[in-house]
Design a protein around this motif. Sequence first.
Motif, PDB file in Angstrom:
ATOM      1  N   ALA A 146      -8.264  -3.682  -0.178  1.00 31.13           N
ATOM      2  CA  ALA A 146      -7.163  -3.904   0.773  1.00 31.13           C
ATOM      3  C   ALA A 146      -6.763  -2.586   1.411  1.00 31.13           C
ATOM      4  O   ALA A 146      -6.473  -2.522   2.611  1.00 31.13           O
ATOM      5  N   SER A 147      -6.791  -1.520   0.610  1.00 31.54           N
ATOM      6  CA  SER A 147      -6.369  -0.226   1.164  1.00 31.54           C
ATOM      7  C   SER A 147      -7.405   0.321   2.142  1.00 31.54           C
ATOM      8  O   SER A 147      -7.118   1.208   2.927  1.00 31.54           O
ATOM      9  N   ARG A 148      -8.623  -0.209   2.082  1.00 32.58           N
ATOM     10  CA  ARG A 148      -9.683   0.293   2.981  1.00 32.58           C
ATOM     11  C   ARG A 148      -9.776  -0.501   4.275  1.00 32.58           C
ATOM     12  O   ARG A 148     -10.379  -0.052   5.232  1.00 32.58           O
ATOM     13  N   THR A 149      -9.277  -1.725   4.268  1.00 39.38           N
ATOM     14  CA  THR A 149      -9.380  -2.529   5.486  1.00 39.38           C
ATOM     15  C   THR A 149      -8.026  -2.539   6.183  1.00 39.38           C
ATOM     16  O   THR A 149      -7.099  -1.849   5.766  1.00 39.38           O
ATOM     17  N   ARG A 175      -4.826 -10.372   3.536  1.00 41.80           N
ATOM     18  CA  ARG A 175      -5.389 -11.410   2.674  1.00 41.80           C
ATOM     19  C   ARG A 175      -5.924 -10.805   1.378  1.00 41.80           C
ATOM     20  O   ARG A 175      -5.807 -11.400   0.307  1.00 41.80           O
ATOM     21  N   MET A 176      -6.488  -9.605   1.478  1.00 39.59           N
ATOM     22  CA  MET A 176      -6.965  -8.907   0.266  1.00 39.59           C
ATOM     23  C   MET A 176      -5.780  -8.592  -0.650  1.00 39.59           C
ATOM     24  O   MET A 176      -5.887  -8.715  -1.878  1.00 39.59           O
ATOM     25  N   GLN A 177      -4.681  -8.152  -0.067  1.00 39.21           N
ATOM     26  CA  GLN A 177      -3.495  -7.842  -0.872  1.00 39.21           C
ATOM     27  C   GLN A 177      -3.039  -9.093  -1.627  1.00 39.21           C
ATOM     28  O   GLN A 177      -2.738  -9.037  -2.824  1.00 39.21           O
ATOM     29  N   ALA A 178      -3.045 -10.220  -0.885  1.00 41.43           N
ATOM     30  CA  ALA A 178      -2.619 -11.466  -1.531  1.00 41.43           C
ATOM     31  C   ALA A 178      -3.582 -11.839  -2.657  1.00 41.43           C
ATOM     32  O   ALA A 178      -3.158 -12.302  -3.729  1.00 41.43           O
ATOM     33  N   GLY A 199      -1.079 -19.096  -7.892  1.00 43.24           N
ATOM     34  CA  GLY A 199      -1.519 -20.135  -6.944  1.00 43.24           C
ATOM     35  C   GLY A 199      -1.018 -19.827  -5.544  1.00 43.24           C
ATOM     36  O   GLY A 199      -1.778 -19.921  -4.565  1.00 43.24           O
ATOM     37  N   ALA A 200       0.261 -19.419  -5.469  1.00 39.42           N
ATOM     38  CA  ALA A 200       0.834 -19.161  -4.141  1.00 39.42           C
ATOM     39  C   ALA A 200       0.105 -17.996  -3.470  1.00 39.42           C
ATOM     40  O   ALA A 200      -0.239 -18.053  -2.281  1.00 39.42           O
ATOM     41  N   CYS A 201      -0.154 -16.937  -4.250  1.00 40.80           N
ATOM     42  CA  CYS A 201      -0.834 -15.766  -3.663  1.00 40.80           C
ATOM     43  C   CYS A 201      -2.255 -16.137  -3.226  1.00 40.80           C
ATOM     44  O   CYS A 201      -2.710 -15.762  -2.144  1.00 40.80           O
ATOM     45  N   TYR A 202      -2.957 -16.876  -4.067  1.00 41.35           N
ATOM     46  CA  TYR A 202      -4.319 -17.281  -3.700  1.00 41.35           C
ATOM     47  C   TYR A 202      -4.297 -18.188  -2.461  1.00 41.35           C
ATOM     48  O   TYR A 202      -5.186 -18.119  -1.617  1.00 41.35           O
TER      49      TYR A 202
END
Length: 626
Positions: free
Chosen positions: A143-146, A153-156, A196-199
């Motif tokens: 996430a830190s690279r994109t 979405r990566m953070q989530a 679940g919510a994050c995914y």
Amino acid sequence: MSGLDQLQYLSWILFLVIFVVVVRRTIHRATPAHLHMSLFFGAVAVIIVLSTVTAKLHLAPPPWVSVVAGATAMSLGYLLMRLVRDFSDVPILALRAVEVGLVVSVAAIVFLPQPLAGPTALLLVGYLVAVIAYDALAFARQASRTHGVTMRRMQAAAAGSLALTLTLIVAGLGAGLANFAGMWDELGAALGLASGACYFVAFAPPTWLRRAWQEPELRAFLASAASLPRLPDLRSIVRELEAGTAAALGAPAARIALWDPDANLLQAVGEKDPWTLDPVAQPIMARAYITQRPTLITDLAHADPANAGLFDKYNARTLLSAPITASSARRLGLLLVFAPRAPFFANSDLELVQLLADQAAVIFESRRLVDEAAHVAAREEATRLKEDFLSSAAHDLKTPLTGIVTQAQILLRRAERNPAAPQDLPGLNRLVEQSQRLKDLVLELLDVSRLEQGGLVGQRDEVDLRTLVDAAVHAEALWGGTRLKVDAAAEPVIVAVDKPRFEQVLTNLIENALKYSPHDSQVLIRVWQTNGEARLSVQDRGIGIPLEDQPLIFERFHRARNVDDRRFAGLGLGLYIARGIVEQLGGRIWLESTPGAGSTFFVALPSVVAADPDTMLSEEMEVASA
Ligand code: ADP
């Protein structure tokens, strides 16, 4: 239903919804990432259905159910790692270690007596926690690279994996510290729901959320795009758009190929050495243009080996492309984004590429309008310049040329009076001829400028058209009088015209008829009256006028294509002036012509009823007696 139940149901529903969404997406676009998402959430779905649901329904599950559920649970970390491998590099050793761990834990579940002894169970949970925590870290690092939607979405996904890790830890603790079971259950359920919510946000975000995430990229792109249509040339615009697109997607290269209707090719005009794309010969790379839909091609070298050189140049293994199409469905071109690896969230990226392509279309359209406006302005300016040129050039040239003609005529007369004098008569003749010609041209130019100011026709007098024709024929007798034949009405055909100007029309028509027909052919001039109009026609059996030229023949500077400029001198102004004069006199001029067979030019003027001396007398008497 207890609060705990509600929490659990909610998280199950979330996980099942994610599963359905990712499976549908995989069916639609089977990228490795989509496939691995389906496997991971499929495993979660299996666990939910098998163990938890049967427990809730208070069924006594057969032993194989807990074995399958346990084995599937153990695979979660590994499946998530496969997903992680789709966008970042996981050391092969780590993968192998996880695989060995998976085999050992599944074997333990299958072969050891159930329920497992405390230390064994703890070991298995520890393994799973470690692997999923590792995956959470990998998501966070990536996430830190994109940036943009992918980053969010990566953070989530990282947060979801972390929550899953905690859920497992809490479950483990709950099993160990049985006297606090209720509290652990609730914490576990809450963490499960958070996971679940994050995914859900990471892997099945609703459209409005994706759009909201895309907004900063789009805004940055538009901020720089607003001034683009005014850049000096198309290539600069294309380059800016390409740079903006690459930045918005975090891709190393983006290219725009514009449709060239003459070449039937897409041209990458922004490149130093522009390449082309033929939709017929290169249908894979041009697929988005052909289908008019955003397109993703992974594993380029394999999918489109013919363009391998190009993909190497951009170090690309994946191509995202979208059609650039104007609102009127006019296909303008193609936006291509080259990326070194398949996008993790292909749909989001494709949506963004399409959004940017749509913006590019708006910019190209604006550019076209700017160009058109500039074109119109340039044309108006050219017309103004030409008119200025016509009036000033004609004025400047008329005076000295009249001098040349006069002087040359004097010389000629002197030489004729004294033939003994050593003078060059033919030369002088040529001088007169050329000077006269120049003067005619200049007068023609002057007439054009006067015509355009609306002041060519002056004082009008009533004359018999037959007399005017006779005079013109007489004057032309010097040229080809024997070729001219007149067929005039017996009665006077009276018109009200500016005599010298109308003679100019006649002369022009007669001279053209003589000029553009064989020297031994006749030219017939007819004068008659019909339906209150005076009519005149000049008919020749000459070269005629090609059909394509006929509608334009009265336009300024227009000469027909069958006329050889070297053989027949002329500016293409005579008929333009003739039409101007006739129209200013309230009449019409037109032609009928058969190429190769001859032309007839017609003039119609409002005829004037000749004043009858007797009628006038009786009218005067009536007035007097009244
Ligand atoms: P110019 O004779 O100087 O070219 P005009 O305006 O008088 O200019 O004529 C325009 C064009 O129309 C000519 O160049 C010629 O192509 C065509 N044209 C005019 N009259 C005739 C004719 N009688 N027969 C064939 N072509 C003609």
